[in-house]
Design a protein around this motif. Sequence first.
Motif, PDB file in Angstrom:
ATOM      1  N   ALA A   1     -21.291  -8.166   1.799  1.00  0.00           N
ATOM      2  CA  ALA A   1     -21.257  -9.419   2.555  1.00  0.00           C
ATOM      3  C   ALA A   1     -19.868  -9.591   3.178  1.00  0.00           C
ATOM      4  CB  ALA A   1     -21.585 -10.592   1.650  1.00  0.00           C
ATOM      5  N   ALA A   2     -19.826 -10.328   4.253  1.00  0.00           N
ATOM      6  CA  ALA A   2     -18.565 -10.562   4.963  1.00  0.00           C
ATOM      7  C   ALA A   2     -17.568 -11.315   4.095  1.00  0.00           C
ATOM      8  CB  ALA A   2     -18.836 -11.331   6.257  1.00  0.00           C
ATOM      9  N   SER A   3     -18.037 -12.248   3.284  1.00  0.00           N
ATOM     10  CA  SER A   3     -17.114 -13.020   2.421  1.00  0.00           C
ATOM     11  C   SER A   3     -16.477 -12.125   1.363  1.00  0.00           C
ATOM     12  CB  SER A   3     -17.849 -14.180   1.764  1.00  0.00           C
ATOM     13  OG  SER A   3     -18.919 -13.703   0.966  1.00  0.00           O
ATOM     14  N   THR A   4     -17.226 -11.157   0.860  1.00  0.00           N
ATOM     15  CA  THR A   4     -16.685 -10.212  -0.124  1.00  0.00           C
ATOM     16  C   THR A   4     -15.615  -9.339   0.513  1.00  0.00           C
ATOM     17  OG1 THR A   4     -18.812 -10.166  -1.259  1.00  0.00           O
ATOM     18  CG2 THR A   4     -17.274  -8.395  -1.769  1.00  0.00           C
ATOM     19  N   ILE A   5     -15.887  -8.848   1.699  1.00  0.00           N
ATOM     20  CA  ILE A   5     -14.911  -8.015   2.406  1.00  0.00           C
ATOM     21  C   ILE A   5     -13.652  -8.814   2.707  1.00  0.00           C
ATOM     22  CG2 ILE A   5     -14.483  -6.778   4.569  1.00  0.00           C
ATOM     23  CD1 ILE A   5     -17.467  -5.972   4.488  1.00  0.00           C
ATOM     24  N   ALA A   6     -13.815 -10.066   3.123  1.00  0.00           N
ATOM     25  CA  ALA A   6     -12.651 -10.924   3.411  1.00  0.00           C
ATOM     26  C   ALA A   6     -11.830 -11.162   2.144  1.00  0.00           C
ATOM     27  CB  ALA A   6     -13.105 -12.247   4.009  1.00  0.00           C
ATOM     28  N   ALA A   7     -12.482 -11.376   1.008  1.00  0.00           N
ATOM     29  CA  ALA A   7     -11.773 -11.598  -0.258  1.00  0.00           C
ATOM     30  C   ALA A   7     -11.010 -10.350  -0.686  1.00  0.00           C
ATOM     31  CB  ALA A   7     -12.762 -12.021  -1.348  1.00  0.00           C
ATOM     32  N   ILE A   8     -11.628  -9.187  -0.527  1.00  0.00           N
ATOM     33  CA  ILE A   8     -10.956  -7.928  -0.874  1.00  0.00           C
ATOM     34  C   ILE A   8      -9.745  -7.711   0.016  1.00  0.00           C
ATOM     35  CG2 ILE A   8     -11.199  -5.405  -0.854  1.00  0.00           C
ATOM     36  CD1 ILE A   8     -14.146  -5.852  -1.722  1.00  0.00           C
ATOM     37  N   TYR A   9      -9.898  -7.956   1.307  1.00  0.00           N
ATOM     38  CA  TYR A   9      -8.786  -7.783   2.240  1.00  0.00           C
ATOM     39  C   TYR A   9      -7.652  -8.751   1.922  1.00  0.00           C
ATOM     40  CZ  TYR A   9      -6.119  -7.244   6.494  1.00  0.00           C
ATOM     41  OH  TYR A   9      -5.112  -7.004   7.376  1.00  0.00           O
ATOM     42  N   LYS A  10      -8.003  -9.988   1.567  1.00  0.00           N
ATOM     43  CA  LYS A  10      -6.990 -10.993   1.218  1.00  0.00           C
ATOM     44  C   LYS A  10      -6.195 -10.535  -0.011  1.00  0.00           C
ATOM     45  CE  LYS A  10      -6.514 -15.891   0.136  1.00  0.00           C
ATOM     46  NZ  LYS A  10      -7.215 -17.152  -0.121  1.00  0.00           N
ATOM     47  N   ASP A  11      -6.885 -10.040  -1.031  1.00  0.00           N
ATOM     48  CA  ASP A  11      -6.202  -9.553  -2.229  1.00  0.00           C
ATOM     49  C   ASP A  11      -5.347  -8.333  -1.909  1.00  0.00           C
ATOM     50  OD1 ASP A  11      -7.303 -11.559  -3.757  1.00  0.00           O
ATOM     51  OD2 ASP A  11      -8.945 -10.321  -4.520  1.00  0.00           O
ATOM     52  N   ARG A  12      -5.868  -7.435  -1.081  1.00  0.00           N
ATOM     53  CA  ARG A  12      -5.105  -6.250  -0.692  1.00  0.00           C
ATOM     54  C   ARG A  12      -3.846  -6.655   0.062  1.00  0.00           C
ATOM     55  NH1 ARG A  12      -4.656  -3.175   3.836  1.00  0.00           N
ATOM     56  NH2 ARG A  12      -4.052  -1.016   3.511  1.00  0.00           N
ATOM     57  N   TRP A  13      -3.941  -7.658   0.898  1.00  0.00           N
ATOM     58  CA  TRP A  13      -2.796  -8.122   1.671  1.00  0.00           C
ATOM     59  C   TRP A  13      -1.709  -8.671   0.749  1.00  0.00           C
ATOM     60  CZ3 TRP A  13      -0.911  -6.852   6.001  1.00  0.00           C
ATOM     61  CH2 TRP A  13       0.074  -7.619   6.609  1.00  0.00           C
ATOM     62  N   LYS A  14      -2.075  -9.365  -0.325  1.00  0.00           N
ATOM     63  CA  LYS A  14      -1.106  -9.866  -1.296  1.00  0.00           C
ATOM     64  C   LYS A  14      -0.343  -8.709  -1.943  1.00  0.00           C
ATOM     65  CE  LYS A  14      -3.675 -14.029  -2.522  1.00  0.00           C
ATOM     66  NZ  LYS A  14      -4.435 -14.699  -3.586  1.00  0.00           N
ATOM     67  N   VAL A  15      -1.047  -7.636  -2.263  1.00  0.00           N
ATOM     68  CA  VAL A  15      -0.406  -6.456  -2.845  1.00  0.00           C
ATOM     69  C   VAL A  15       0.564  -5.843  -1.842  1.00  0.00           C
ATOM     70  CG1 VAL A  15      -0.816  -4.115  -3.707  1.00  0.00           C
ATOM     71  CG2 VAL A  15      -2.296  -5.994  -4.438  1.00  0.00           C
ATOM     72  N   GLU A  16       0.146  -5.749  -0.577  1.00  0.00           N
ATOM     73  CA  GLU A  16       1.011  -5.196   0.472  1.00  0.00           C
ATOM     74  C   GLU A  16       2.283  -6.039   0.623  1.00  0.00           C
ATOM     75  OE1 GLU A  16       0.713  -2.395   2.249  1.00  0.00           O
ATOM     76  OE2 GLU A  16      -1.164  -1.857   1.277  1.00  0.00           O
ATOM     77  N   LEU A  17       2.156  -7.352   0.604  1.00  0.00           N
ATOM     78  CA  LEU A  17       3.327  -8.221   0.721  1.00  0.00           C
ATOM     79  C   LEU A  17       4.265  -8.069  -0.474  1.00  0.00           C
ATOM     80  CD1 LEU A  17       1.745 -11.506   2.154  1.00  0.00           C
ATOM     81  CD2 LEU A  17       3.156  -9.824   3.363  1.00  0.00           C
ATOM     82  N   PHE A  18       3.697  -7.887  -1.665  1.00  0.00           N
ATOM     83  CA  PHE A  18       4.512  -7.685  -2.858  1.00  0.00           C
ATOM     84  C   PHE A  18       5.317  -6.388  -2.739  1.00  0.00           C
ATOM     85  CE2 PHE A  18       4.912  -5.868  -7.164  1.00  0.00           C
ATOM     86  CZ  PHE A  18       5.766  -6.814  -7.703  1.00  0.00           C
ATOM     87  N   PHE A  19       4.662  -5.294  -2.327  1.00  0.00           N
ATOM     88  CA  PHE A  19       5.381  -4.031  -2.184  1.00  0.00           C
ATOM     89  C   PHE A  19       6.382  -4.079  -1.036  1.00  0.00           C
ATOM     90  CE2 PHE A  19       2.140  -2.170  -4.960  1.00  0.00           C
ATOM     91  CZ  PHE A  19       2.972  -1.432  -5.782  1.00  0.00           C
ATOM     92  N   LYS A  20       6.088  -4.836   0.008  1.00  0.00           N
ATOM     93  CA  LYS A  20       7.057  -5.004   1.100  1.00  0.00           C
ATOM     94  C   LYS A  20       8.317  -5.684   0.569  1.00  0.00           C
ATOM     95  CE  LYS A  20       7.796  -7.323   5.480  1.00  0.00           C
ATOM     96  NZ  LYS A  20       7.296  -8.325   6.410  1.00  0.00           N
ATOM     97  N   ALA A  21       8.137  -6.721  -0.247  1.00  0.00           N
ATOM     98  CA  ALA A  21       9.285  -7.417  -0.826  1.00  0.00           C
ATOM     99  C   ALA A  21      10.083  -6.485  -1.726  1.00  0.00           C
ATOM    100  CB  ALA A  21       8.815  -8.642  -1.611  1.00  0.00           C
ATOM    101  N   ILE A  22       9.415  -5.665  -2.513  1.00  0.00           N
ATOM    102  CA  ILE A  22      10.108  -4.713  -3.379  1.00  0.00           C
ATOM    103  C   ILE A  22      10.888  -3.707  -2.539  1.00  0.00           C
ATOM    104  CG2 ILE A  22       9.755  -2.758  -4.945  1.00  0.00           C
ATOM    105  CD1 ILE A  22       7.603  -4.343  -6.312  1.00  0.00           C
ATOM    106  N   LYS A  23      10.259  -3.172  -1.495  1.00  0.00           N
ATOM    107  CA  LYS A  23      10.934  -2.190  -0.649  1.00  0.00           C
ATOM    108  C   LYS A  23      12.145  -2.790   0.045  1.00  0.00           C
ATOM    109  CE  LYS A  23       8.263   0.437   1.892  1.00  0.00           C
ATOM    110  NZ  LYS A  23       7.148   0.900   2.742  1.00  0.00           N
ATOM    111  N   GLN A  24      12.037  -4.023   0.507  1.00  0.00           N
ATOM    112  CA  GLN A  24      13.154  -4.650   1.201  1.00  0.00           C
ATOM    113  C   GLN A  24      14.281  -5.016   0.258  1.00  0.00           C
ATOM    114  OE1 GLN A  24      11.317  -7.940   3.238  1.00  0.00           O
ATOM    115  NE2 GLN A  24      11.083  -6.764   5.118  1.00  0.00           N
ATOM    116  N   ASN A  25      13.951  -5.551  -0.899  1.00  0.00           N
ATOM    117  CA  ASN A  25      14.973  -6.048  -1.815  1.00  0.00           C
ATOM    118  C   ASN A  25      15.546  -4.984  -2.727  1.00  0.00           C
ATOM    119  OD1 ASN A  25      14.915  -8.751  -0.913  1.00  0.00           O
ATOM    120  ND2 ASN A  25      13.056  -9.097  -2.077  1.00  0.00           N
ATOM    121  N   LEU A  26      14.754  -4.014  -3.112  1.00  0.00           N
ATOM    122  CA  LEU A  26      15.222  -3.001  -4.058  1.00  0.00           C
ATOM    123  C   LEU A  26      15.465  -1.651  -3.404  1.00  0.00           C
ATOM    124  CD1 LEU A  26      12.993  -3.861  -7.120  1.00  0.00           C
ATOM    125  CD2 LEU A  26      15.332  -4.558  -6.676  1.00  0.00           C
TER     126      LEU A  26
END
Length: 105
Positions: A1-26
């Motif tokens: 379903a589209a809502s499931t795909i959107a939820a997965i993408y949203k969670d994946r985006w949070k992980v990407e932002l976390f690793f971006k912060a780690i790469k920039q700061n560390l």
Amino acid sequence: AASTIAAIYKDRWKVELFFKAIKQNLKLKAFLGRSRNAIQTQIWIAMIAYLLVSFAQHLGKTGWTVQRLLRIIQVNLFERRTLKTLFSPDKIPIKQEEAHLSFLL
């Protein structure tokens, strides 16, 4: 379903932002080893360091960013001072701190 795909993408985006912060700061831009264990160890160490500094930011009442705290640690890495002393705004004059950090900006 589209809502499931959107939820997965949203969670994946949070992980990407976390690793971006780690790469920039560390500065985790290249891995020192090629084995799976070496890469996982380096990621775990970076995450632990980032989370400890984030926790210090949470406990502190100065309102400093994680990036600012990391820069203070980098500048004073080989000094024998406690983190409480480093992060205390009463102990570090602003002009002195800016002089130490000016080369990093």
